[in-house]
Design a protein around this motif. Structure first.
Motif, mmCIF file in Angstrom:
data_model
loop_
_atom_site.group_PDB
_atom_site.id
_atom_site.type_symbol
_atom_site.label_atom_id
_atom_site.label_comp_id
_atom_site.label_asym_id
_atom_site.label_seq_id
_atom_site.Cartn_x
_atom_site.Cartn_y
_atom_site.Cartn_z
ATOM 1 N N UNK A 92 0.990 -1.403 -0.365
ATOM 2 C CA UNK A 92 0.031 0.044 0.078
ATOM 3 C C UNK A 92 1.035 1.457 -0.185
ATOM 4 N N UNK A 93 1.065 2.428 -0.811
ATOM 5 C CA UNK A 93 1.579 3.305 -0.469
ATOM 6 C C UNK A 93 0.809 4.118 -0.334
ATOM 7 N N UNK A 156 6.926 7.741 -10.773
ATOM 8 C CA UNK A 156 4.849 7.429 -10.620
ATOM 9 C C UNK A 156 4.899 5.876 -11.293
ATOM 10 N N UNK A 157 5.406 6.003 -12.356
ATOM 11 C CA UNK A 157 5.367 4.346 -12.653
ATOM 12 C C UNK A 157 5.449 3.756 -11.983
ATOM 13 N N UNK A 158 6.541 3.711 -11.669
ATOM 14 C CA UNK A 158 7.662 2.545 -10.817
ATOM 15 C C UNK A 158 7.624 2.803 -9.258
ATOM 16 N N UNK A 163 2.168 -0.194 -6.382
ATOM 17 C CA UNK A 163 1.109 0.044 -6.046
ATOM 18 C C UNK A 163 0.184 -0.974 -5.709
ATOM 19 N N UNK A 164 -1.013 -1.946 -4.887
ATOM 20 C CA UNK A 164 -1.423 -2.691 -4.701
ATOM 21 C C UNK A 164 -2.742 -1.775 -4.699
ATOM 22 N N UNK A 165 -3.108 -0.963 -4.069
ATOM 23 C CA UNK A 165 -3.306 -0.036 -3.391
ATOM 24 C C UNK A 165 -3.422 1.176 -3.166
#
Length: 353
Positions: A92-93, A156-158, A163-165
């Motif tokens: 989770x980010x 942004x992409x990496x 993240x999963x959420x």
């Protein structure tokens, strides 16, 4: 605001709310497409708007100021939730713009991370070296690469989109939040109009009088809907903050486990139709978007439901006959509900077995 008027109502209301805060009299703005001034009707609309502007300066009507939150003593939220065992998998980010002096938000984030049964990480946008906001240059339209050299597109992409959420955490200021979040929002145009995080659940931690911010609430819901993200909820520091944070953590975990989705509402359906039409027309320029839309089946026009179209034509022709119209009176509801009644009966029959 996009060139196709997507979500323009929120931009208008944001300006109106802040102007009202400054004690200004506000009239409704002109919602114009970027190409309107090139056509006769658009020029006429612009002229009418100016005439209405001059009239309103003398006579009104003016936009009513938003309902302000009643004065309340600001209390500092203290972390109270126990540390949950990190027994579940998942990443989770938490994307935030939390300042060093923003004690409430920092403590809300700490409690949320404690309540989660999986690992989480915090990305503070104040620490990212933005070279600037989106220039609207369309340099990324073909390659997906931003013209800035600050590395935001890779970041942004990496760092975030893997993240999963996603959890977004901010403190309300001037009917939105501090400018670093706006810069973050704008710079995501390196993804064009591609819903690259479709299916990823999101949640919000918001410090401030969220219940008195209808425009902000619409923005958060609309973004989730258009992006195809399951909105797990918003926890604030307006009431029982600890309970809201615990529930939000539970909702987010459940959404990740079950990979929850829900049918798009008006925001989601309407927003994607606007983008669908825009990208189809501008496919020569927005090549990355066009390729994505074709792969994802977003180009769903013209409607190819030939059987259903013929059925509706037949029903319409029959109902145009007065005698049949009289016989069908009161039976349309049953005709519509009938197929669903069969499904329910099948389910009930299966449960009994």
């Amino acid at each position: 605001m996009d060139c196709c008027l997507f979500y323009d109502v929120t931009a208008h209301r944001y300006i109106e709310e802040n102007c009202c805060d400054l004690g200004m009299k506000v009239i409704r703005g002109l919602s114009a497409d970027m190409e309107d001034l090139l056509c006769e009707q658009g020029q006429k609309d612009a002229r009418n708007f100016f005439d209405q502007l001059m009239f309103s300066c003398e006579h009104g009507p003016f936009v009513a100021p938003p309902v302000k939150a009643p004065a309340r003593q600001k209390t500092t939220y203290q972390p109270v939730l126990p540390q949950a065992a990190k027994e579940r998998s998942g990443d989770v980010v938490i994307v935030t713009n939390c300042a060093e002096t923003d004690e409430n938000l920092a403590n809300m984030i700490a409690d949320f991370r404690a309540a989660l049964p999986c690992e989480s990480r915090v990305v503070n946008l104040r620490q990212f070296p933005f070279d600037g906001s989106c220039l609207g240059c369309f340099g990324c339209a073909v390659t997906g690469k931003c013209v800035y050299k600050d590395g935001f597109d890779d970041f942004l992409r990496n760092t975030i989109q893997t993240a999963d959420a996603f959890v977004y955490a901010f403190t309300i200021a001037d009917h939105y939040t501090q400018s670093s979040f706006k810069c973050f929002d704008d710079r995501q145009f390196c993804n064009g109009h591609r819903t690259v995080t479709h299916g990823t659940p999101i949640a919000y931690l918001v410090s401030g009088d969220y219940r008195y911010e209808p425009n902000l609430r619409m923005i958060l819901e609309g973004r989730a809907e258009v992006g195809g993200n399951y909105l797990c909820g918003v926890a604030t520091d307006e009431g029982d903050t600890a309970r809201e944070i615990r529930q939000l953590a539970e909702n987010l975990t459940f959404a990740m486990d079950k990979k929850l989705t829900r049918p798009a509402n008006f925001y989601g359906v309407g927003g994607m139709k606007i983008f669908r039409d825009l990208i189809y027309v501008m496919q020569g320029l927005m090549k990355a978007d066009h390729k994505f839309y074709k792969q994802q089946g977003i180009y769903d026009f013209p409607q190819k439901q030939k059987k259903r179209i013929l059925q509706m034509k037949l029903v319409g022709a029959l109902l145009a006959v007065p005698s049949i119209q009289k016989q069908a009176k009161g039976k349309m509801t049953e005709a519509i509900v009938g197929p669903y009644r069969k499904v329910i009966e099948q389910v009930q029959g299966g449960n009994k077995q």
